[in-house]
Design an enzyme around this catalytic site. Sequence first.
Site, mmCIF file in Angstrom:
data_model
loop_
_atom_site.group_PDB
_atom_site.id
_atom_site.type_symbol
_atom_site.label_atom_id
_atom_site.label_comp_id
_atom_site.label_asym_id
_atom_site.label_seq_id
_atom_site.Cartn_x
_atom_site.Cartn_y
_atom_site.Cartn_z
ATOM 1 N N GLU A 1 0.819 -1.222 0.000
ATOM 2 C CA GLU A 1 0.000 0.000 0.000
ATOM 3 C C GLU A 1 0.855 1.275 0.000
ATOM 4 O O GLU A 1 0.354 2.354 0.306
ATOM 5 C CB GLU A 1 -0.940 0.021 1.211
ATOM 6 N N HIS B 1 -2.680 2.644 8.720
ATOM 7 C CA HIS B 1 -3.759 1.924 8.020
ATOM 8 C C HIS B 1 -4.055 0.636 8.778
ATOM 9 O O HIS B 1 -3.170 -0.172 8.990
ATOM 10 C CB HIS B 1 -3.345 1.641 6.575
ATOM 11 N N HIS C 1 -6.927 -2.714 9.947
ATOM 12 C CA HIS C 1 -8.001 -3.626 9.554
ATOM 13 C C HIS C 1 -8.715 -4.076 10.824
ATOM 14 O O HIS C 1 -9.016 -5.253 10.971
ATOM 15 C CB HIS C 1 -7.428 -4.864 8.859
ATOM 16 N N HIS D 1 -12.698 -2.801 3.254
ATOM 17 C CA HIS D 1 -11.254 -2.943 3.443
ATOM 18 C C HIS D 1 -10.804 -2.675 4.888
ATOM 19 O O HIS D 1 -10.317 -3.575 5.563
ATOM 20 C CB HIS D 1 -10.555 -1.994 2.450
HETATM 21 ZN ZN LIG Z 1 -5.322 -2.871 3.960
#
Ligand SMILES: [Zn+2]
Length: 212
Positions: free
Chosen positions: A78, A97, A99, A160
């Site tokens: 990413e 980032h 999850h 996501h």
């Molecule tokens: Zn991700």
Amino acid sequence: MSMFTRMKETLLENTFLAYKRGLFAGTSGNLSCLDETGTKIAITPSSYPYEKMTLDDIVIIEAIGGAVVEGKRKPSSEWRMHAAIYREVPGTRGVVHIHSPYATALAVAGKTIPLVLIETLVYIGGDVPLAEFGLPGTEELGAVVAKTLKSRNACLMANHGAVAIGESLEQAMLRATYIEDAAKIYFLALQAGGAVALSDKDLEAMRKNLGN
Ligand SMILES: [Zn+2]
């Protein structure tokens, strides 16, 4: 020792913190920070177990183009999203980032996190919007996320996860932690019969107190 050692230490510390807080599972999620010159990014490696991660696994890349400057591993897949955020949202020095389960559940359900908690106003700057879906690892994902982050310090990412930014990595990390907390509380409130948004009057008063 390299000129990037300090930056890598900060990155690794915050990465372990995020992992310990359950903000991502397996090898998912990624963090980065931008150096003082705004030209180099320290970023977590691609698909590498957090339990084994050391300073040597952190990758330094060019903020423009993503070429590896230092490090033996591949940068997170990413990296384009991280680079797009630094490019498009001035003043950003840290990107987290995640999850995490509740924030990702809401992102999968296509929801946003409305302003139901005072922390959300203080730390995120308003409700938490949802960035539309973009294929992982692409410039397109970077573009939709960066666009959404122009008006907020954090957003959900459709199907996501979520991302938080800050003037420092520590600030981005704190915001990421608050997103998951707000998502969890909002989710539970929905199960408890529904969430009541803060009134415009109360929000106005709080904004005044915050000096906005
Ligand atoms: Zn991700």
